[in-house]
Design a protein around this motif. Sequence first.
Motif, PDB file in Angstrom:
ATOM      1  N   VAL A 104      15.036  11.072 -47.634  1.00  0.00           N
ATOM      2  CA  VAL A 104      16.051  10.176 -47.077  1.00  0.00           C
ATOM      3  C   VAL A 104      17.114   9.848 -48.128  1.00  0.00           C
ATOM      4  CG1 VAL A 104      16.464   7.851 -46.188  1.00  0.00           C
ATOM      5  CG2 VAL A 104      14.540   9.198 -45.322  1.00  0.00           C
ATOM      6  N   GLY A 105      16.691   9.564 -49.361  1.00  0.00           N
ATOM      7  CA  GLY A 105      17.639   9.199 -50.397  1.00  0.00           C
ATOM      8  C   GLY A 105      18.444  10.364 -50.929  1.00  0.00           C
ATOM      9  N   ALA A 106      17.919  11.601 -50.731  1.00  0.00           N
ATOM     10  CA  ALA A 106      18.608  12.823 -51.166  1.00  0.00           C
ATOM     11  C   ALA A 106      18.947  12.770 -52.659  1.00  0.00           C
ATOM     12  CB  ALA A 106      19.863  13.059 -50.330  1.00  0.00           C
ATOM     13  N   TYR A 107      17.962  12.389 -53.484  1.00  0.00           N
ATOM     14  CA  TYR A 107      18.195  12.336 -54.922  1.00  0.00           C
ATOM     15  C   TYR A 107      17.077  13.032 -55.678  1.00  0.00           C
ATOM     16  CZ  TYR A 107      15.004   8.266 -54.799  1.00  0.00           C
ATOM     17  OH  TYR A 107      13.939   7.426 -54.611  1.00  0.00           O
ATOM     18  N   LYS A 140      21.409   4.880 -49.840  1.00  0.00           N
ATOM     19  CA  LYS A 140      22.690   4.882 -50.542  1.00  0.00           C
ATOM     20  C   LYS A 140      22.645   3.829 -51.642  1.00  0.00           C
ATOM     21  CE  LYS A 140      24.678   1.687 -47.148  1.00  0.00           C
ATOM     22  NZ  LYS A 140      25.755   1.486 -46.146  1.00  0.00           N
ATOM     23  N   PRO A 141      23.615   3.875 -52.581  1.00  0.00           N
ATOM     24  CA  PRO A 141      23.642   2.861 -53.644  1.00  0.00           C
ATOM     25  C   PRO A 141      23.887   1.462 -53.081  1.00  0.00           C
ATOM     26  CG  PRO A 141      25.023   4.768 -54.205  1.00  0.00           C
ATOM     27  CD  PRO A 141      24.643   4.923 -52.762  1.00  0.00           C
ATOM     28  N   THR A 184      11.375  17.852 -42.517  1.00  0.00           N
ATOM     29  CA  THR A 184      12.359  18.901 -42.776  1.00  0.00           C
ATOM     30  C   THR A 184      12.611  18.959 -44.283  1.00  0.00           C
ATOM     31  OG1 THR A 184      14.175  17.328 -42.392  1.00  0.00           O
ATOM     32  CG2 THR A 184      13.521  18.716 -40.539  1.00  0.00           C
ATOM     33  N   PRO A 185      12.710  20.145 -44.870  1.00  0.00           N
ATOM     34  CA  PRO A 185      12.935  20.256 -46.312  1.00  0.00           C
ATOM     35  C   PRO A 185      14.280  19.667 -46.710  1.00  0.00           C
ATOM     36  CG  PRO A 185      12.241  22.362 -45.367  1.00  0.00           C
ATOM     37  CD  PRO A 185      12.575  21.458 -44.216  1.00  0.00           C
ATOM     38  N   ALA A 186      14.355  19.201 -47.951  1.00  0.00           N
ATOM     39  CA  ALA A 186      15.601  18.694 -48.515  1.00  0.00           C
ATOM     40  C   ALA A 186      15.751  19.259 -49.925  1.00  0.00           C
ATOM     41  CB  ALA A 186      15.605  17.170 -48.528  1.00  0.00           C
ATOM     42  N   THR A 232       6.011  -5.189 -51.860  1.00  0.00           N
ATOM     43  CA  THR A 232       6.540  -3.836 -52.004  1.00  0.00           C
ATOM     44  C   THR A 232       8.004  -3.890 -52.413  1.00  0.00           C
ATOM     45  OG1 THR A 232       5.064  -3.214 -50.171  1.00  0.00           O
ATOM     46  CG2 THR A 232       6.738  -1.617 -50.813  1.00  0.00           C
ATOM     47  N   ALA A 233       8.438  -2.937 -53.218  1.00  0.00           N
ATOM     48  CA  ALA A 233       9.841  -2.863 -53.629  1.00  0.00           C
ATOM     49  C   ALA A 233      10.281  -1.407 -53.647  1.00  0.00           C
ATOM     50  CB  ALA A 233      10.043  -3.517 -54.991  1.00  0.00           C
ATOM     51  N   THR A 234      11.545  -1.176 -53.954  1.00  0.00           N
ATOM     52  CA  THR A 234      12.098   0.172 -53.936  1.00  0.00           C
ATOM     53  C   THR A 234      13.216   0.289 -54.966  1.00  0.00           C
ATOM     54  OG1 THR A 234      12.927   1.922 -52.458  1.00  0.00           O
ATOM     55  CG2 THR A 234      13.803  -0.307 -52.114  1.00  0.00           C
ATOM     56  N   PHE A 235      13.854   1.452 -55.045  1.00  0.00           N
ATOM     57  CA  PHE A 235      14.936   1.680 -56.000  1.00  0.00           C
ATOM     58  C   PHE A 235      15.745   2.891 -55.574  1.00  0.00           C
ATOM     59  CE2 PHE A 235      10.908   3.405 -57.634  1.00  0.00           C
ATOM     60  CZ  PHE A 235      11.191   4.751 -57.695  1.00  0.00           C
ATOM     61  N   PHE A 236      16.864   3.089 -56.251  1.00  0.00           N
ATOM     62  CA  PHE A 236      17.778   4.205 -55.989  1.00  0.00           C
ATOM     63  C   PHE A 236      18.422   4.571 -57.320  1.00  0.00           C
ATOM     64  CE2 PHE A 236      21.604   6.306 -54.351  1.00  0.00           C
ATOM     65  CZ  PHE A 236      21.092   7.024 -53.277  1.00  0.00           C
TER      66      PHE A 236
END
Length: 302
Positions: free
Chosen positions: A146-149, A92-93, A179-181, A116-120
């Motif tokens: 997981v992020g669904a974006y 989520k944001p 599982t597909p998204a 390591t890092a990440t983003f949204f």
Amino acid sequence: MSNQLSGAAAAPGTTGAVRAFRERLGLPGLIDVHTHFMPERVLAKVWDYFDAVGPLTGTRWPITYRHEEQHRVALLREFGVRAFTAMLYPHKPAMAAWLNSWSAEFAARTPDCLHTATFFPEAGAGGYVRRAVEGGARVFKAHLQVGAYDPNDELLDPVWGLLAEAGVPTVIHCGSMPTPAKFTGPEPMARLLARHPRLPLVIAHMGMPEYTEFLDLADRHPEVRFDTTMAFTDFSERMSPFPDRELGRLAALGDRILLGTDFPNIPYPYEHQLAALEGLGLGDDWLRAVCHDNAARLFDLP
């Protein structure tokens, strides 16, 4: 392609089996580009997900290495993993910057962890990704499932441009397993790479189950790599077998495949991933490249 290793509990012989694998190949150690470390309360929620994933997939997913953080770090060192990652991701944001602060601190106190890092996709993503890169981040993690974006969300344009320019790779879960998204699969990634052809991406899990389509993508984009996470193991072969007809392409792309395991969230002992790779029959030079040399070159490790 399946081999005979099995078991959902940590086998007592794991350290010895991994050492024997390394010594036979003459490796100074392993480099595992897909291991998970994150704040404990976040990891607990991840484990809750895997505990519940059985009804979704029809296959139980017990966590073999469900230990506290320092125990998990010690285990990787016992296995001879000389460099590993802290794969973490927001769902989520307003979460990614906090995760990046945690991972920077974890890397500072864990010198064998690649920062390591990440983003949204959110306002300000370009700013905190730039700060992470300037702060020494070596690799990013993105999880489209997981992020669904959509990776092509315009809010991520400054992120991808910055990472392409800096040459910092992103390990990205974009395949449709378990599982597909909405935004998984090769098509969104093909659109992304059409806009950022120099973007260094590591396709997690070999892109399963869309193995062939992601291999096609790699043929067109020389900065696309793969990690082996859970691929070729008995567990994954039951759900999504790797097509034998593509073994030749695995050999040809041997300089762009990196060892990944998903430790600690795996339903079998660590050595099973190594045995699964050896069972492909692609030779010792291929194994040495995958398990050490390719990542050492990508991350400029001595």
